[in-house]
Design a protein around this motif. Structure first.
Motif, PDB file in Angstrom:
ATOM      1  N   UNK A 108      -0.658   2.505  -9.528  1.00 29.80           N
ATOM      2  CA  UNK A 108      -2.056   2.097  -9.543  1.00 29.80           C
ATOM      3  C   UNK A 108      -2.175   0.586  -9.692  1.00 29.80           C
ATOM      4  N   UNK A 109      -1.321  -0.006 -10.513  1.00 30.56           N
ATOM      5  CA  UNK A 109      -1.312  -1.461 -10.676  1.00 30.56           C
ATOM      6  C   UNK A 109      -0.958  -2.152  -9.363  1.00 30.56           C
TER       7      UNK A 109
ATOM      8  N   UNK B  20       0.836  -1.200   0.000  1.00 32.46           N
ATOM      9  CA  UNK B  20       0.000   0.000   0.000  1.00 32.46           C
ATOM     10  C   UNK B  20       0.872   1.253   0.000  1.00 32.46           C
ATOM     11  N   UNK B  21       1.919   1.256   0.806  1.00 31.68           N
ATOM     12  CA  UNK B  21       2.827   2.405   0.857  1.00 31.68           C
ATOM     13  C   UNK B  21       3.552   2.583  -0.469  1.00 31.68           C
ATOM     14  N   UNK B  22       4.033   1.481  -1.044  1.00 32.51           N
ATOM     15  CA  UNK B  22       4.756   1.566  -2.320  1.00 32.51           C
ATOM     16  C   UNK B  22       3.848   2.070  -3.432  1.00 32.51           C
ATOM     17  N   UNK B  23       2.658   1.524  -3.539  1.00 37.52           N
ATOM     18  CA  UNK B  23       1.726   1.968  -4.570  1.00 37.52           C
ATOM     19  C   UNK B  23       1.364   3.433  -4.425  1.00 37.52           C
ATOM     20  N   UNK B  24       1.106   3.862  -3.205  1.00 37.98           N
ATOM     21  CA  UNK B  24       0.779   5.264  -2.945  1.00 37.98           C
ATOM     22  C   UNK B  24       1.955   6.172  -3.274  1.00 37.98           C
ATOM     23  N   UNK B  25       3.165   5.732  -2.937  1.00 37.05           N
ATOM     24  CA  UNK B  25       4.360   6.517  -3.246  1.00 37.05           C
ATOM     25  C   UNK B  25       4.504   6.716  -4.752  1.00 37.05           C
ATOM     26  N   UNK B  26       4.299   5.658  -5.536  1.00 41.19           N
ATOM     27  CA  UNK B  26       4.446   5.781  -6.987  1.00 41.19           C
ATOM     28  C   UNK B  26       3.366   6.673  -7.591  1.00 41.19           C
ATOM     29  N   UNK B  27       2.147   6.595  -7.080  1.00 40.83           N
ATOM     30  CA  UNK B  27       1.082   7.469  -7.578  1.00 40.83           C
ATOM     31  C   UNK B  27       1.406   8.932  -7.246  1.00 40.83           C
ATOM     32  N   UNK B  28       1.896   9.192  -6.043  1.00 43.16           N
ATOM     33  CA  UNK B  28       2.276  10.564  -5.679  1.00 43.16           C
ATOM     34  C   UNK B  28       3.474  11.048  -6.499  1.00 43.16           C
TER      35      UNK B  28
ATOM     36  N   UNK C 162      -3.626  -5.420  -4.558  1.00 42.03           N
ATOM     37  CA  UNK C 162      -3.698  -5.695  -3.115  1.00 42.03           C
ATOM     38  C   UNK C 162      -5.106  -6.190  -2.777  1.00 42.03           C
ATOM     39  N   UNK C 163      -5.211  -7.362  -2.146  1.00 44.24           N
ATOM     40  CA  UNK C 163      -6.546  -7.897  -1.824  1.00 44.24           C
ATOM     41  C   UNK C 163      -7.399  -6.987  -0.942  1.00 44.24           C
ATOM     42  N   UNK C 164      -6.786  -6.282  -0.004  1.00 46.50           N
ATOM     43  CA  UNK C 164      -7.557  -5.395   0.882  1.00 46.50           C
ATOM     44  C   UNK C 164      -8.211  -4.278   0.078  1.00 46.50           C
TER      45      UNK C 164
END
Length: 175
Positions: A60-61, A20-28, A66-68
């Motif tokens: 975003x991918x 979740x942190x990695x995905x959010x970091x890349x989107x930001x 992520x299942x959650x």
């Protein structure tokens, strides 16, 4: 009973928090690249746009995988989110290659265009296979082994170009 439910939720989040942190970091990071590209004038804008698109698609991918995140989405949004996840899995390499093409010149650019054609072919085949047969990972093995092979070939291309510049190599090979 409530303590066990809280424990299960905490365990789920603990396992998936790095994603979740990695995905959010890349989107930001993608949003930052788009902001810099909108402010900047002149050279490098196309690269920043491709880099932002590539980074955003990757982030975003990651989030959609992520299942959650899938469980939190409303039921009517789960099927489209799964389709977007499949499409992004194949299209991220196309956008990455377009970003790479903005940085390279010469013989390596020709190789980059070949990589782009191959990436588009794999994306079309993979997305087509997922739409026709419902298979999510029909061609994903190619997307995992293609980039390292492409990097090796581009290094080899640069190495051969360097050899061509050496006079004794030109005298022997005629290039």
């Amino acid at each position: 009973m409530a303590g066990t439910a809280q424990t299960q939720v905490a365990e789920l989040l603990r396992e998936q928090l790095p994603q979740i942190i990695a995905g959010t970091f890349f989107v930001l990071a993608a949003l930052v690249a788009f902001a810099i590209a909108s402010i900047r004038r002149g050279s490098g804008v196309k690269f920043l746009v491709w880099l932002g698109l590539w980074t955003g698609m990757f982030g975003l991918n990651e989030l959609l995988g992520i299942p959650v995140i899938g469980d939190v989405l409303p039921p009517w949004l789960r099927a489209p989110a799964n389709s977007v996840h499949i499409f992004l899995s194949y299209l991220v390499l196309v956008v990455a290659t377009l970003a790479f093409l903005e940085l390279i010149t010469g013989a390596l650019r020709v190789f980059g265009k070949f990589m782009l054609a191959a990436d588009i072919l794999v994306a079309v085949l993979g997305i087509g296979a997922s739409l026709i047969s419902g298979s999510e990972d029909a061609f994903l093995f190619i997307t995992t082994c293609w980039p390292p092979s492409a990097v090796r070939c581009s290094v080899l291309c640069c190495w051969c170009q360097r050899f061509r510049d050496v006079t004794w190599f030109s005298a022997i090979t005629g290039f």
